[in-house]
Design a protein around this motif. Sequence first.
Motif, PDB file in Angstrom:
ATOM      1  N   HIS A 204       0.836  -1.206   0.000  1.00  0.00           N
ATOM      2  CA  HIS A 204       0.000   0.000   0.000  1.00  0.00           C
ATOM      3  C   HIS A 204       0.873   1.259   0.000  1.00  0.00           C
ATOM      4  N   GLN A 205       1.950   1.235   0.751  1.00  0.00           N
ATOM      5  CA  GLN A 205       2.800   2.425   0.887  1.00  0.00           C
ATOM      6  C   GLN A 205       3.537   2.783  -0.401  1.00  0.00           C
ATOM      7  N   VAL A 206       3.821   1.771  -1.249  1.00  0.00           N
ATOM      8  CA  VAL A 206       4.528   2.098  -2.497  1.00  0.00           C
ATOM      9  C   VAL A 206       3.561   2.433  -3.626  1.00  0.00           C
ATOM     10  N   GLY A 207       2.264   2.459  -3.328  1.00  0.00           N
ATOM     11  CA  GLY A 207       1.303   2.919  -4.314  1.00  0.00           C
ATOM     12  C   GLY A 207       0.401   1.866  -4.915  1.00  0.00           C
ATOM     13  N   MET A 208       0.474   0.636  -4.419  1.00  0.00           N
ATOM     14  CA  MET A 208      -0.402  -0.420  -4.918  1.00  0.00           C
ATOM     15  C   MET A 208      -1.554  -0.649  -3.949  1.00  0.00           C
ATOM     16  N   PHE A 209      -2.597  -1.283  -4.437  1.00  0.00           N
ATOM     17  CA  PHE A 209      -3.661  -1.721  -3.554  1.00  0.00           C
ATOM     18  C   PHE A 209      -3.651  -3.234  -3.472  1.00  0.00           C
ATOM     19  N   SER A 210      -4.466  -3.780  -2.598  1.00  0.00           N
ATOM     20  CA  SER A 210      -4.545  -5.231  -2.452  1.00  0.00           C
ATOM     21  C   SER A 210      -5.966  -5.615  -2.087  1.00  0.00           C
ATOM     22  N   THR A 211      -6.242  -6.888  -2.209  1.00  0.00           N
ATOM     23  CA  THR A 211      -7.471  -7.424  -1.646  1.00  0.00           C
ATOM     24  C   THR A 211      -7.235  -7.734  -0.174  1.00  0.00           C
ATOM     25  N   ALA A 212      -8.322  -7.914   0.560  1.00  0.00           N
ATOM     26  CA  ALA A 212      -8.269  -8.417   1.932  1.00  0.00           C
ATOM     27  C   ALA A 212      -9.085  -9.705   1.971  1.00  0.00           C
ATOM     28  N   THR A 213      -8.632 -10.679   2.739  1.00  0.00           N
ATOM     29  CA  THR A 213      -9.302 -11.975   2.738  1.00  0.00           C
ATOM     30  C   THR A 213      -9.443 -12.535   4.151  1.00  0.00           C
ATOM     31  N   MET A 214     -10.358 -13.474   4.277  1.00  0.00           N
ATOM     32  CA  MET A 214     -10.458 -14.285   5.492  1.00  0.00           C
ATOM     33  C   MET A 214     -10.775 -15.720   5.081  1.00  0.00           C
ATOM     34  N   LEU A 215      -9.996 -16.666   5.581  1.00  0.00           N
ATOM     35  CA  LEU A 215     -10.253 -18.088   5.360  1.00  0.00           C
ATOM     36  C   LEU A 215     -10.930 -18.632   6.614  1.00  0.00           C
ATOM     37  N   TYR A 216     -12.154 -19.117   6.466  1.00  0.00           N
ATOM     38  CA  TYR A 216     -12.909 -19.591   7.629  1.00  0.00           C
ATOM     39  C   TYR A 216     -13.352 -21.036   7.413  1.00  0.00           C
ATOM     40  N   GLY A 217     -13.789 -21.658   8.485  1.00  0.00           N
ATOM     41  CA  GLY A 217     -14.323 -23.014   8.368  1.00  0.00           C
ATOM     42  C   GLY A 217     -13.312 -24.094   8.650  1.00  0.00           C
ATOM     43  N   HIS A 218     -12.401 -23.866   9.589  1.00  0.00           N
ATOM     44  CA  HIS A 218     -11.378 -24.874   9.926  1.00  0.00           C
ATOM     45  C   HIS A 218     -11.295 -25.006  11.446  1.00  0.00           C
TER      46      HIS A 218
END
Length: 373
Positions: A204-218
């Motif tokens: 994020h700091q160098v100018g890119m974006f990202s997705t955010a995720t959550m893995l559930y069900g374990h």
Amino acid sequence: MVLREWARDAHATVQAVRAAVRHVADDPSSLGDDEWLALLGASGAELDELCALADDARRTITGDELTFVVNRNLDTSVVGSGRPDVPDVSDLVVEAWELGATEICLQGPLSVDAPTDGYLRLVDTIHAAAPQMHLHAFRPPEVRDAATRMGVSVTEFLRRAHAAGLGSVPGTAAQILDDDVRAHLAGGAAPPVAEWVSTIEAAHQVGMFSTATMLYGHVETPQHQLDHLRALCEMQRRTRGFSELILMPLLPENAPPHLREVATTPVSRRETRAVHAVARLLTLGTFDHIQVAWTKHDADTTEALLGGGADDIGGLLIDGDLMPDAGQEAGRVLGVDAIADLGARLGRNPRQRTTGYADPPAQRLTPIPQVRR
């Protein structure tokens, strides 16, 4: 680890859920942990009401659109292998561009014998083949692997990759942001939460974006889910670098061997609906977009989630002719006819988007069949 459903049942009395539903309808920002935990255990009529509230919130934020991106997934280790039986990555990218894709997504690490600057070479090659194509690639483990191979800091690698044409990074490998849970999933040692957080924030700091995720069900509990969502919201408030939140169940066939006794059946539809509805309401003001990981669900569940707080269905995952078996989700293609039909059933207008949720150039728009409503 605590058995998941036992942990949830302690919070899921009907009276507690009803009270929490009333409260979240009035002011989602004022709920405490006990109320959010009760909502994660909602079922029956209370779950339906919770999902309706989440869908109202979705409508307020994103309107009545059903968004999607035209993309192609490629397996990093395959396309970066240089094997004679694998088409040149440039040809794969050009074909995807000609088929209407606006995004290439690379999944997985390079092999251990790849060149030291192999990740950066892939970025250069893909960008040269289709300069207007958005490249979405390299989870935190791959970013750190690339930096280590090149002998530079994570931030320096990301800076070089961004300059070469990398547009965004997947926020997968987050799993659950709890060191004990991560260690259990890995069968022992696992990269700490701090590494995932610092790598994503560096992107994020160098100018890119990202997705955010959550893995559930374990092996996680409802409290772990809640803490994870709160941690993502805190990151979003710091950087504003997440484009969307994607909630993914652990599928039994993908469970590591030591968890096969835990993940013997798919996560219940009840839990999946509750998790998505809670995520929409808990993240109000921090996340605009909740994406359905449609390859992880059956069609009915996907539709229910889009009617229960989620606004986006992600990528079409087009294949093509050159190497249709490349990528972890090979063969899972979502056609525009299916998108149109789904939009009609939901009363939503399908809209093609770019990776960053902007409108593609007119010449890149994929024709959507007109359907009766």
